[in-house]
Scaffold this motif. Structure first.
Motif, PDB file in Angstrom:
ATOM      1  N   ALA A 146       0.814  -1.273  -0.079  1.00  0.00           N
ATOM      2  CA  ALA A 146      -0.090   0.025  -0.063  1.00  0.00           C
ATOM      3  C   ALA A 146       0.620   1.425   0.035  1.00  0.00           C
ATOM      4  CB  ALA A 146      -0.911   0.093   1.149  1.00  0.00           C
ATOM      5  N   ASP A 147       2.152   1.258   0.576  1.00  0.00           N
ATOM      6  CA  ASP A 147       3.036   2.205   0.476  1.00  0.00           C
ATOM      7  C   ASP A 147       3.677   2.627  -0.772  1.00  0.00           C
ATOM      8  OD1 ASP A 147       4.831   0.343   0.649  1.00  0.00           O
ATOM      9  OD2 ASP A 147       5.747   1.085   2.713  1.00  0.00           O
ATOM     10  N   ARG A 160      -2.217   7.575  -2.700  1.00  0.00           N
ATOM     11  CA  ARG A 160      -2.680   6.516  -2.151  1.00  0.00           C
ATOM     12  C   ARG A 160      -4.135   6.386  -2.946  1.00  0.00           C
ATOM     13  NH1 ARG A 160      -0.759   3.827   2.108  1.00  0.00           N
ATOM     14  NH2 ARG A 160      -2.665   3.069   2.644  1.00  0.00           N
ATOM     15  N   LYS A 161      -4.118   6.292  -4.157  1.00  0.00           N
ATOM     16  CA  LYS A 161      -5.290   6.021  -4.890  1.00  0.00           C
ATOM     17  C   LYS A 161      -5.022   5.527  -6.392  1.00  0.00           C
ATOM     18  CE  LYS A 161      -5.869  10.699  -6.616  1.00  0.00           C
ATOM     19  NZ  LYS A 161      -6.733  12.138  -6.682  1.00  0.00           N
ATOM     20  N   LEU A 187      -7.324   3.886  -1.698  1.00  0.00           N
ATOM     21  CA  LEU A 187      -7.039   2.815  -1.023  1.00  0.00           C
ATOM     22  C   LEU A 187      -7.553   2.732   0.277  1.00  0.00           C
ATOM     23  CD1 LEU A 187      -5.122   2.329  -3.281  1.00  0.00           C
ATOM     24  CD2 LEU A 187      -3.380   1.878  -1.926  1.00  0.00           C
ATOM     25  N   ASP A 188      -7.486   3.911   1.073  1.00  0.00           N
ATOM     26  CA  ASP A 188      -7.814   4.137   2.360  1.00  0.00           C
ATOM     27  C   ASP A 188      -9.196   3.867   2.705  1.00  0.00           C
ATOM     28  OD1 ASP A 188      -5.192   4.732   3.175  1.00  0.00           O
ATOM     29  OD2 ASP A 188      -5.538   6.800   2.892  1.00  0.00           O
TER      30      ASP A 188
END
Length: 595
Positions: A41-42, A142-143, A221-222
């Motif tokens: 994810a990072d 984060r997308k 993502l979040d």
């Protein structure tokens, strides 16, 4: 031009083989190379089999930048992309971005997209001139961002599973993902039977959705939320400010020739799909003036002896040593032999045997080692080339009692210099309209009679003239034609290009008053005037309109009839939709008929 796949996993545990299977399912779209990348994810690259959050897959058809520097998935700082399509103005954008301090490691249009996004964010899509379906992974924000070109020339679908979102260029790719069951969407199926047209905002399969053309959609993502699609192109806001037909023809000629020129950018040979009609002939003529190669290859479907054979018109266009003509003649025997293969490539129903003719033509193009072909798709839709559009235009002016315009067109069609075909089309158009309205109440099974469906074509005449033009371009006809064309060509690893669907050409057409499109029985009148000095008169003012027509009535009524009668008696999924009595009555209409 390629095949792409991507997975956003909300929870880890999906094997890498799932994404690899999705990507391999469209190997025909990109036989020149492949690539996969998996990320935490990072944004760090993941090495495990199931401990990843983002997966990107790619099959490559090398058209621009044939070197390894064009390999995908591609990175640019904290951005990754898997991209299918072509950006024709990538050279101009690259120069502009270099002036802003950006540097490039490749000569590809893919890297230009990444730099453009780094500079303009999602505003970059409005600056791209081309066709695309892409997934962009913005590590810092984060997308994932899914985007499609303005007209949806390139496909892009997504499927939302229990703990993931999967993306693909073709529907068949989702058969590789866990939890996907290919179930039909009953509403879409019933509307298709009612209207003959599929929905542009859905597929025939439940939960498989197309990314809308001319938009981008964000997948967070979040929050695991799917944002509402954002439009970056709004042609409905364009005003019809061009009122003079000569001014319209002059502007269209300039914009069209520029479009053809930019569509010829390629590091591999380019050919032309030629039907002998006004649109494809205009493309070939403009290509001749822009193409730097020694020979220009044309590709045509031919049916010797058939009354709608295009060959005489094609031969009229191909005078001179510069052209190398190629012809193919599809036949019903070959269709029956490869019907399942043809259906596999298309995923969803096609409209007629004309699309099998396109499939056979694509095979010929691929066998000649031509990777890129231009064609005239889109001219009818943006310039009113269908008789239905002409009569709808006249009908709207009957309703507003603008009798002078109606009389000028109908009477002018019968005078010297007019096109009397308009008058001959009145009866067929009326029969077609009444047939659409008179749906057999016993056509559907008792189960499907209960399905809630909307015959949205009935609302067509309630639209304003401007709304109808946008509807014709963005929703009614073009989405299905582009889908079928994409599947046919990509089945043989060939890239199709559409100069008449360049957004600058479309916007030019929409700036024309609709009255300019029709003149004394002639449709697409500004294009005819624009090309009058570049095309033979019998092409520029050709009265017949076919476009790779096949002898399908004869095929259905004769060679295919024994097999169809047997098929009707067998158990099949269609029995859930259409009553067997309705199928038998339909077959009777075709029995022993001739073209």
């Amino acid at each position: 031009m390629c095949g792409i796949s991507a997975i956003l996993a909300r929870r880890k545990g999906i094997p890498r083989s799932v994404l690899q299977g999705m990507t391999d399912a469209v190997a025909h779209r990109g036989p020149d190379g492949f690539g996969f990348e998996f990320f935490d994810a990072d944004g760090t690259l993941s090495t495990g089999d199931t401990d990843w959050t983002i997966g990107l897959g790619h099959r490559r058809l090398s058209i621009i930048d044939l070197e390894s520097t064009g390999h995908q998935p591609m990175a640019y700082n904290e951005l990754w992309i898997t991209f299918n399509g072509e950006i024709y103005n990538y050279l101009e954008l690259r120069d502009q971005l270099r002036a802003e301090g950006y540097s490039f490691k490749s000569n590809s249009d893919t890297e230009v997209i990444l730099a453009a996004y780094a500079h303009w964010g999602t505003g970059c899509f409005a600056k791209l001139r081309g066709m695309w379906g892409l997934i962009l992974w913005d590590v810092r924000k984060r997308k994932l961002i899914a985007s499609r070109d303005r007209m949806g020339i390139k496909p892009l679908y997504y499927f939302v599973g229990d703990n993931y979102v999967a993306f693909g260029s073709e529907i068949k790719q989702f058969r590789c993902v866990p939890g996907f069951i290919p179930m039909g969407d009953h509403q879409v199926i019933k509307e298709y039977v009612l209207t003959g047209f599929e929905r542009d905002d859905k597929t025939f399969f439940k939960s498989v959705m197309p990314v809308p053309p001319g938009t981008y959609t964000t997948f967070e993502l979040d929050t695991a939320q799917i944002a509402k699609p954002e439009s970056y192109w709004n042609p409905e806001k364009i005003l019809p400010v061009i009122k003079d037909v000569n001014a319209a023809a002059d502007e269209l000629r300039q914009v069209f020739n520029r479009s053809v020129g930019i569509h010829l950018r390629s590091d591999v040979p380019v050919g032309c799909q030629l039907s002998g009609g006004l649109d494809s002939s205009s493309v070939l003529s403009s290509m001749s003036g822009n193409y730097s190669g020694e020979q220009l290859h044309s590709f045509t479907v031919s049916f010797p002896g058939f009354k709608m054979d295009e060959t005489p018109f094609v031969e009229r266009m191909l005078k001179g040593d510069k052209y190398v003509a190629h012809y193919t003649t599809p036949d019903i025997t070959h269709f029956l032999e490869e019907a399942k293969h043809f259906a596999w490539h298309h995923d969803e129903p096609v409209g007629s045997f004309a699309h099998y003719a396109g499939f056979d033509l694509a095979r010929l193009i691929g066998s000649c080692q031509i990777k890129v072909v231009l064609n005239g798709q889109g001219g009818d839709e943006i310039l009113g080339g269908y008789w239905q559009q002409y009569f709808t235009f006249l009908f709207s002016h009957v309703r507003s009692m603008n009798w002078k315009l109606v009389v000028d067109n109908l009477a002018g069609a019968m005078l010297q210099g007019g096109n009397e075909t308009l008058i001959r089309q009145i009866a067929p158009m009326l029969r077609r309209y009444m047939k659409r309205r008179a749906v057999n109440p016993d056509l559907f099974t008792s189960q499907f009679k209960k399905v809630n469906a909307d015959n949205y074509l009935e609302k067509y005449f309630e639209l304003s003239p401007e709304e109808r033009r946008i509807f014709d371009i963005r929703r009614l006809i073009l989405p299905r034609l582009l889908k079928w064309d994409d599947r046919n060509l990509m089945a043989f690893s060939v890239e199709g290009r559409y100069p008449l669907l360049d957004h600058e050409v479309i916007e030019c057409a929409l700036r024309m008053d609709q009255k300019l499109l029709y003149h004394r029985g002639w449709n697409k009148y500004p294009l005819r005037k624009a090309m009058v000095n570049q095309l033979p008169p019998e092409i520029c003012y050709r009265k017949s309109k076919w476009g790779f027509e096949t002898p399908q009535i004869s095929w259905l009524g004769n060679e295919m009839m024994p097999g169809l009668r047997k098929w009707v008696g067998e158990e099949k999924p269609l029995d859930m939709v259409v009553a067997k009595k309705g199928l038998i009555e339909t077959l009777t209409l075709f029995s022993n008929t001739k073209n």
